[in-house]
Design an enzyme around this catalytic site. Structure first.
Site, short mmCIF file in Angstrom:
data_model
loop_
_atom_site.label_atom_id
_atom_site.label_comp_id
_atom_site.label_asym_id
_atom_site.label_seq_id
_atom_site.Cartn_x
_atom_site.Cartn_y
_atom_site.Cartn_z
N ASP A 1 0.83 -1.21 0.00
CA ASP A 1 0.00 0.00 0.00
C ASP A 1 0.87 1.26 0.00
OD1 ASP A 1 1.01 -0.29 2.55
OD2 ASP A 1 -0.92 -0.35 3.56
N ASN B 1 -6.86 -0.06 14.51
CA ASN B 1 -8.30 -0.19 14.22
C ASN B 1 -8.62 -1.50 13.50
OD1 ASN B 1 -7.10 0.28 11.80
ND2 ASN B 1 -8.26 2.13 11.28
N HIS C 1 -7.13 -2.53 10.70
CA HIS C 1 -6.94 -2.52 9.24
C HIS C 1 -5.79 -3.43 8.83
CE1 HIS C 1 -3.94 1.19 9.05
NE2 HIS C 1 -3.34 0.10 9.45
N GLU D 1 -9.62 -0.30 5.47
CA GLU D 1 -10.09 0.33 6.71
C GLU D 1 -11.43 -0.26 7.15
OE1 GLU D 1 -7.95 1.96 8.13
OE2 GLU D 1 -7.11 3.63 7.04
C1 F6R Z 1 1.70 -0.44 6.08
C2 F6R Z 1 0.41 -1.11 6.32
C3 F6R Z 1 -0.32 -0.91 7.60
C4 F6R Z 1 0.53 -1.39 8.79
C5 F6R Z 1 -0.23 -1.28 10.11
C6 F6R Z 1 0.67 -1.60 11.28
O1 F6R Z 1 2.20 -0.80 4.81
O2 F6R Z 1 -0.06 -1.80 5.46
O3 F6R Z 1 -1.53 -1.61 7.56
O4 F6R Z 1 0.88 -2.72 8.57
O5 F6R Z 1 -0.75 0.00 10.26
O6 F6R Z 1 1.74 -0.71 11.32
P1 F6R Z 1 2.96 -0.91 12.33
O7 F6R Z 1 3.66 -2.14 11.90
O8 F6R Z 1 3.80 0.32 12.15
O9 F6R Z 1 2.37 -1.04 13.68
#
Ligand code: F6R
Length: 248
Positions: free
Chosen positions: A67, A136, A138, A143
């Site tokens: 993403d 959340n 995701h 989302e």
């Molecule tokens: C980033 C992504 C997000 C993260 C998630 C957790 O490419 O896809 O979904 O994987 O927000 O982020 P961290 O690992 O920083 O806690």
């Protein structure tokens, strides 16, 4: 879906790196889709070290970025692009043709999505997808409320994602939309690892594993993946009910 609990972030990361290594060793032309963020940092670093030390044949492997923040340029150190290139793509010395990431600066973002979907199809689907989980629930930028059957798409970011996302940026940054691989791609992937560490993830991990599958917590879709694994450290597992505890 299986759940595996590791003593700490280091042992969890080593296990993830080993799965990446084994996947590519068994299938050199594998398609690997990777999240960025804090959780995959050590797994990617350990993988790069092992791949380089053991001369893993990696020139046929395809890498896909999960993403990107819309309108955040690749040179911004909070971008997913920046993370993936600095942590894994550059250290592995990949050829440009092996790497597919969304260009979130493009004028036509729908065309970016169509290109990504075509790349995945052309390469025979994703073999291994490694994702994190947002506070959340995701996955990527899928989302709360997202359709489970989406392919690549552009989405308005949730308030929590916008707030928590600031942690990646050196200065306050306007975040509003994301471009992401969809959950239909996750369901189609041959293997999916959802990784999480630390106590701050304990509450959302409990909901992901123990609550009913719902698009309000997109990560609950993992429960329905036949080759999905939730890999967490003891701190992230600390709120799980006894019935859901599987130590490794
Ligand atoms: C980033 C992504 C997000 C993260 C998630 C957790 O490419 O896809 O979904 O994987 O927000 O982020 P961290 O690992 O920083 O806690």
């Amino acid at each position: 879906m299986q759940t595996k609990i590791y003593t700490n972030y280091e042992t969890l990361s080593a296990a993830v790196a080993q799965i990446m290594f084994d996947t590519i060793q068994q299938k050199p032309n594998a398609v690997i889709c990777l999240a960025s963020g804090h959780t995959p940092l050590l797994p990617c670093q350990l993988f790069v070290q092992k791949a380089n030390d053991e001369h893993l044949h990696i020139s046929e492997t395809t890498f896909i970025g999960l993403d990107e923040w819309v309108a955040v340029p690749p040179e911004n150190e909070g971008s997913c692009h920046y993370f993936l290139y600095n942590t894994i793509f550059n250290p592995l010395i990949l050829q440009a043709g092996q790497i597919h990431v969304f260009n979130s600066m493009a004028e036509d973002l729908n065309a970016e999505c169509e290109t990504m979907d075509a790349v995945i199809e052309h390469n025979g689907g994703i073999d291994l997808m490694i994702v994190g989980i947002g506070m959340n629930g995701h996955i990527g930028f899928n989302e709360p409320g997202v359709a489970f059957n989406n392919l690549s798409h552009v989405i308005e970011l949730d308030k929590t994602t916008i707030e928590v996302g600031q942690k990646y940026f050196p200065a306050a940054t306007t975040l509003s939309r994301g471009i992401t691989i969809g959950l239909q791609h996750l369901m189609n992937a041959k293997q999916v690892l959802l990784i999480a560490n630390g106590e701050k993830k304990a509450s959302i991990i409990k909901k992901t594993i123990e609550e009913e599958v719902s698009n309000q917590i997109p990560a609950t879709i993992m429960q329905t993946h036949s080759n999905g694994m939730i890999m967490i450290d003891a701190a992230a597992a600390s709120q799980l009910s006894k019935n859901y505890l599987y130590e490794v």
